[in-house]
Design a protein around this motif. Structure first.
Motif, PDB file in Angstrom:
ATOM      1  N   THR A 120       1.238  14.016 -56.412  1.00 45.36           N
ATOM      2  CA  THR A 120      -0.038  13.508 -55.879  1.00 45.36           C
ATOM      3  C   THR A 120      -1.123  14.578 -55.871  1.00 45.36           C
ATOM      4  O   THR A 120      -2.281  14.269 -55.623  1.00 45.36           O
ATOM      5  CB  THR A 120       0.097  12.973 -54.436  1.00 45.36           C
ATOM      6  OG1 THR A 120       0.162  14.073 -53.538  1.00 45.36           O
ATOM      7  CG2 THR A 120       1.319  12.085 -54.270  1.00 45.36           C
ATOM      8  N   LEU A 141       1.144   4.212 -56.782  1.00 49.26           N
ATOM      9  CA  LEU A 141       2.337   5.048 -56.821  1.00 49.26           C
ATOM     10  C   LEU A 141       3.600   4.230 -57.082  1.00 49.26           C
ATOM     11  O   LEU A 141       4.524   4.715 -57.736  1.00 49.26           O
ATOM     12  CB  LEU A 141       2.471   5.857 -55.526  1.00 49.26           C
ATOM     13  CG  LEU A 141       1.426   6.977 -55.373  1.00 49.26           C
ATOM     14  CD1 LEU A 141       1.634   7.728 -54.066  1.00 49.26           C
ATOM     15  CD2 LEU A 141       1.480   7.954 -56.546  1.00 49.26           C
ATOM     16  N   ASP A 142       3.626   2.996 -56.600  1.00 46.70           N
ATOM     17  CA  ASP A 142       4.816   2.178 -56.872  1.00 46.70           C
ATOM     18  C   ASP A 142       5.022   2.009 -58.369  1.00 46.70           C
ATOM     19  O   ASP A 142       6.142   2.070 -58.855  1.00 46.70           O
ATOM     20  CB  ASP A 142       4.707   0.822 -56.170  1.00 46.70           C
ATOM     21  CG  ASP A 142       5.018   0.942 -54.695  1.00 46.70           C
ATOM     22  OD1 ASP A 142       6.108   1.445 -54.363  1.00 46.70           O
ATOM     23  OD2 ASP A 142       4.164   0.575 -53.878  1.00 46.70           O
ATOM     24  N   PHE A 174       6.284   5.368 -59.692  1.00 47.35           N
ATOM     25  CA  PHE A 174       7.682   5.614 -59.322  1.00 47.35           C
ATOM     26  C   PHE A 174       8.610   4.751 -60.176  1.00 47.35           C
ATOM     27  O   PHE A 174       9.665   5.210 -60.627  1.00 47.35           O
ATOM     28  CB  PHE A 174       7.913   5.309 -57.838  1.00 47.35           C
ATOM     29  CG  PHE A 174       7.126   6.204 -56.906  1.00 47.35           C
ATOM     30  CD1 PHE A 174       6.670   7.454 -57.325  1.00 47.35           C
ATOM     31  CD2 PHE A 174       6.838   5.797 -55.600  1.00 47.35           C
ATOM     32  CE1 PHE A 174       5.941   8.278 -56.472  1.00 47.35           C
ATOM     33  CE2 PHE A 174       6.112   6.612 -54.738  1.00 47.35           C
ATOM     34  CZ  PHE A 174       5.665   7.857 -55.173  1.00 47.35           C
ATOM     35  N   ASP A 196       4.897  18.093 -51.891  1.00 44.48           N
ATOM     36  CA  ASP A 196       4.402  16.976 -52.697  1.00 44.48           C
ATOM     37  C   ASP A 196       5.473  16.647 -53.738  1.00 44.48           C
ATOM     38  O   ASP A 196       5.761  17.497 -54.595  1.00 44.48           O
ATOM     39  CB  ASP A 196       3.096  17.432 -53.364  1.00 44.48           C
ATOM     40  CG  ASP A 196       2.441  16.364 -54.203  1.00 44.48           C
ATOM     41  OD1 ASP A 196       2.870  15.209 -54.133  1.00 44.48           O
ATOM     42  OD2 ASP A 196       1.486  16.712 -54.920  1.00 44.48           O
ATOM     43  N   LEU A 197       6.078  15.493 -53.634  1.00 41.14           N
ATOM     44  CA  LEU A 197       5.892  14.354 -52.749  1.00 41.14           C
ATOM     45  C   LEU A 197       6.209  14.662 -51.280  1.00 41.14           C
ATOM     46  O   LEU A 197       7.081  15.456 -50.985  1.00 41.14           O
ATOM     47  CB  LEU A 197       6.823  13.205 -53.182  1.00 41.14           C
ATOM     48  CG  LEU A 197       6.549  12.608 -54.546  1.00 41.14           C
ATOM     49  CD1 LEU A 197       7.565  11.544 -54.853  1.00 41.14           C
ATOM     50  CD2 LEU A 197       5.154  11.957 -54.588  1.00 41.14           C
ATOM     51  N   GLU A 217       7.256  10.171 -46.867  1.00 38.40           N
ATOM     52  CA  GLU A 217       7.101   8.712 -46.994  1.00 38.40           C
ATOM     53  C   GLU A 217       7.096   8.269 -48.458  1.00 38.40           C
ATOM     54  O   GLU A 217       7.670   7.231 -48.806  1.00 38.40           O
ATOM     55  CB  GLU A 217       5.796   8.258 -46.321  1.00 38.40           C
ATOM     56  CG  GLU A 217       5.699   8.743 -44.886  1.00 38.40           C
ATOM     57  CD  GLU A 217       5.490   7.605 -43.900  1.00 38.40           C
ATOM     58  OE1 GLU A 217       5.009   6.541 -44.336  1.00 38.40           O
ATOM     59  OE2 GLU A 217       5.826   7.786 -42.720  1.00 38.40           O
ATOM     60  N   ASP A 218       6.436   9.069 -49.293  1.00 41.39           N
ATOM     61  CA  ASP A 218       6.436   8.745 -50.723  1.00 41.39           C
ATOM     62  C   ASP A 218       7.836   8.875 -51.314  1.00 41.39           C
ATOM     63  O   ASP A 218       8.209   8.122 -52.221  1.00 41.39           O
ATOM     64  CB  ASP A 218       5.460   9.659 -51.482  1.00 41.39           C
ATOM     65  CG  ASP A 218       4.003   9.282 -51.212  1.00 41.39           C
ATOM     66  OD1 ASP A 218       3.756   8.111 -50.853  1.00 41.39           O
ATOM     67  OD2 ASP A 218       3.127  10.156 -51.359  1.00 41.39           O
ATOM     68  N   ARG A 266       9.746   5.783 -50.650  1.00 41.02           N
ATOM     69  CA  ARG A 266       9.336   4.696 -51.551  1.00 41.02           C
ATOM     70  C   ARG A 266       9.895   4.907 -52.947  1.00 41.02           C
ATOM     71  O   ARG A 266      10.404   3.983 -53.580  1.00 41.02           O
ATOM     72  CB  ARG A 266       7.810   4.653 -51.636  1.00 41.02           C
ATOM     73  CG  ARG A 266       7.185   3.641 -50.693  1.00 41.02           C
ATOM     74  CD  ARG A 266       5.714   3.902 -50.560  1.00 41.02           C
ATOM     75  NE  ARG A 266       4.947   3.398 -51.690  1.00 41.02           N
ATOM     76  CZ  ARG A 266       3.675   3.739 -51.910  1.00 41.02           C
ATOM     77  NH1 ARG A 266       3.062   4.571 -51.094  1.00 41.02           N
ATOM     78  NH2 ARG A 266       3.031   3.241 -52.940  1.00 41.02           N
ATOM     79  N   ALA A 267       9.772   6.139 -53.453  1.00 40.55           N
ATOM     80  CA  ALA A 267      10.225   6.421 -54.820  1.00 40.55           C
ATOM     81  C   ALA A 267      11.724   6.192 -54.942  1.00 40.55           C
ATOM     82  O   ALA A 267      12.215   5.684 -55.948  1.00 40.55           O
ATOM     83  CB  ALA A 267       9.871   7.861 -55.197  1.00 40.55           C
TER      84      ALA A 267
END
Ligand code: DGT
Ligand code: CA
Ligand code: CA
Ligand code: ZN
Length: 575
Positions: free
Chosen positions: A470, A484-485, A488, A508-509, A512-513, A516-517
């Motif tokens: 990011t 981002l979805d 990923f 980074d990431l 929370e990301d 999701r990933a």
């Protein structure tokens, strides 16, 4: 980290800023900046060096070395003091606003007599900046955005900064007679990316010696509260530290309570109530008889609640209680699982240490493999060429396996252009063992274009890792805007790993990301992105972040044996 080196780094950086603010020679300012970084990243204590010794550090010439010696001897540097005196503290405060450089800060001061962040915000609202040369509507927006970022970060400090202070304090307190246990708790133990204050816990019969010692540490600037149960201080760097002393038999309950998070503790207390128990920082008690049933260790407390011990990095009430009750907590990745680092730099580009030193230091960390990934030519200031990188490859090959059998991978950090292209053609890229590809420019592309850009990079058969995906800088620059979805999912589909960049100002990431990933089935690489020997140790912050994203070793490609990693780097799913 060596304290003297850090102090000197801060001083030289400040001097560089001062030179820039006062309209001094830009070249000179850059030289001081470079020297500041070199000394900050120097592995040995500079306070033991004389002028000749200092001059051996890259970027440190005679004049800088003399100033460093003056500082180390007297605590001051005359020219720095003099320059400082010419500039109000408010202007120095102005340049701490992300996006506001020294030149503009000085203009604001001289033309509008603005000397604080608050005055600047008011002036923008009153549209007073409109007529200044070099300022436009865009500048105003940038400054306001910078101020917002600064306020958002608030008083919170970076994980790495807090960790260094906390470890010093824990070491100091542990030396005191009567100390049965000492550790940090709170958000720091949970490895949050920013820390509000540092919570330290001691187990001992008498609290006074520890409370007194904390108030008397050389790094203590101010005593906020001094009591028998809790003492709070503020360090010279402005961080608050809360110390609590508990009896040895409450150690586990105390650590459980003060580690938090609050949300996690609410869940554990509720479970206790349902079991007819009462949970506090002193222990787990029978609600009826008041008898203490568990308190010595966290293990014991969790076990009595019907839970396995839960790693602190998971204690955010993000499903860890439910998973624990079902016996399905993940075996999260640890620093010991890491077999190598896949994103590092040398002095061939903007790293500080030569290849040989980086490799030796990596081998000392016990790595089985290590990738050297200097910048590709797209970052023009790094002046990379094919010749240079091929010459480096020869040196890498000759060092391969020479340090404790550690295997070397020759790689590069590519720049992802606005269209998703990278620096070199495929046939040249095929010669690298590993390619990290990162965004280093055009941060403001629209969401759709940015998404397409990242997906295209993933689809490149030679790109193995998406570096600092990011590009956020915590408290200074927000992440890029992309779906981002979709990115990923593309990573999972193409076999491109997402980096968890372990530099404390990136992480980074973020957690929370990562969560999701992971749900898209993507894999990850936890990398130091080291630009100096000391940075290699930052890896643990990346691992803490990976844990907060519930990752196991199977999710993290640099915990895998080299054979499995090489298969992944072929990027052909059939293999
Ligand atoms: P921070 O300092 O903002 O980064 O976050 P923490 O989590 O370190 O929060 P802090 O320092 O206020 O408190 C440390 C831990 O102590 C917290 O995670 C849970 C526990 N704690 C402190 N005060 C309370 C409270 O009033 N209620 C509950 N349930 N827990 C508390
Ligand atoms: Ca805290
Ligand atoms: Ca606290
Ligand atoms: Zn980068």
């Amino acid at each position: 980290m060596v304290r003297a080196n850090e102090e000197v780094e801060a001083l030289l950086q400040e001097y560089a800023d001062l030179i820039a603010i006062t309209g001094g020679d830009a070249f000179k300012a850059r030289a001081y900046e470079k020297a500041a970084r070199a000394i900050g990243g120097h592995p040995t204590d500079v306070s033991r060096l004389d002028v000749a010794g200092l001059k051996e550090i890259p970027g440190v010439g005679r004049s800088i070395a003399e100033k460093v010696v003056e500082y180390l001897r007297t605590g001051n540097v005359t020219v720095v003091e003099e320059t400082r005196a010419r500039i109000p503290a408010g202007v120095r405060q102005l340049i701490t606003i992300p996006t506001l450089g020294p030149k503009k800060a000085m203009t604001l001061y001289e033309d509008l007599h603005i000397s604080s962040v608050a005055e600047l915000a008011d002036a923008i609202k009153a549209e007073k900046l409109r007529d200044l040369k070099g300022f436009g509507k865009r500048t105003e927006e940038n400054i306001l955005h910078g101020i917002a970022l600064m306020q958002q970060a608030g008083e919170r400090i970076l994980l790495g900064t807090a960790m260094e202070s906390a470890e010093d304090i824990v070491a100091e307190l542990s030396r005191i007679t009567g100390c049965a246990q000492c550790a940090y708790a709170g958000s720091l133990r949970r490895m949050r990316e920013t820390i509000g204050d540092i919570d330290v816990l001691v187990a001992a019969d008498r609290s006074a010696p520890f409370m007194d010692a904390l108030t008397e540490l050389p790094s203590t600037a101010e005593v906020v509260a001094h009591g028998a149960k809790k003492t709070s201080i503020r360090t010279v760097t402005g961080v608050q530290v809360d110390l609590r002393v508990v009896r040895q038999d409450s150690w586990g309950a105390g650590m459980q309570y003060f580690t938090g998070s609050k949300a996690h503790n609410i869940r554990t207390r509720t479970i206790a109530v349902h079991l007819g128990l009462k949970l506090s920082e002193y222990g787990l008690f029978d609600a009826g008889s008041g008898e203490r049933v568990a308190s010595r260790s966290e293990d014991e407390v969790y076990a009595r609640l019907g839970l396995p011990w839960i790693p602190p990095t998971l204690r955010e009430d993000r499903g860890e209680i439910e998973a624990g009750l079902r016996g399905e907590l993940p075996q999260v990745v640890t620093v010991d699982d890491v077999r190598g680092d896949l994103h590092t730099h040398t002095d061939l580009t903007d790293g500080l240490a030569p290849l040989e030193e980086m490799v030796a230091a990596a081998a000392d960390r016990g790595y089985a493999y290590y990738a050297v990934t200097d910048h590709a030519p797209g970052l023009a200031m790094q002046r990379m060429t094919e010749e240079k990188v091929l010459a480096q490859r020869e040196r890498v090959r000759s060092l391969d396996g020479r340090h404790r059998g550690m295997r070397l991978l020759h790689g590069t950090e590519l720049n992802i252009g606005p269209d998703g292209d990278v620096d070199w053609p495929g046939e040249f890229l095929a010669g690298f063992d590993i390619c990290v590809a990162s965004v280093h420019s055009h941060f403001g592309l629209g969401r759709e274009a940015m998404t397409r850009r990242l997906v295209r990079a993933c689809e490149n058969p030679h790109v193995h890792v998406l570096g600092h995906p990011t590009t956020r800088l915590i408290g200074r620059r927000p992440g890029i805007d992309a779906d981002l979805d979709e990115v990923f999912a593309a990573c999972a589909r193409t076999g491109t790993a997402l980096e968890i960049n372990a530099q404390p100002d990136r992480l980074d990431l973020g957690d929370e990301d990562i969560l999701r990933a992971r749900s898209h089935g993507a894999k990850f690489a936890v990398d130091s992105d080291a630009h100096s020997l000391l940075h290699l140790a930052h890896l643990r912050y990346g691992i803490g972040t990976a844990q907060r994203g519930w990752l196991t070793p199977d999710d993290v490609i640099n915990t895998w044996p080299l054979r499995r990693l090489r298969r992944f780097l072929r990027k052909d799913r059939a293999a």
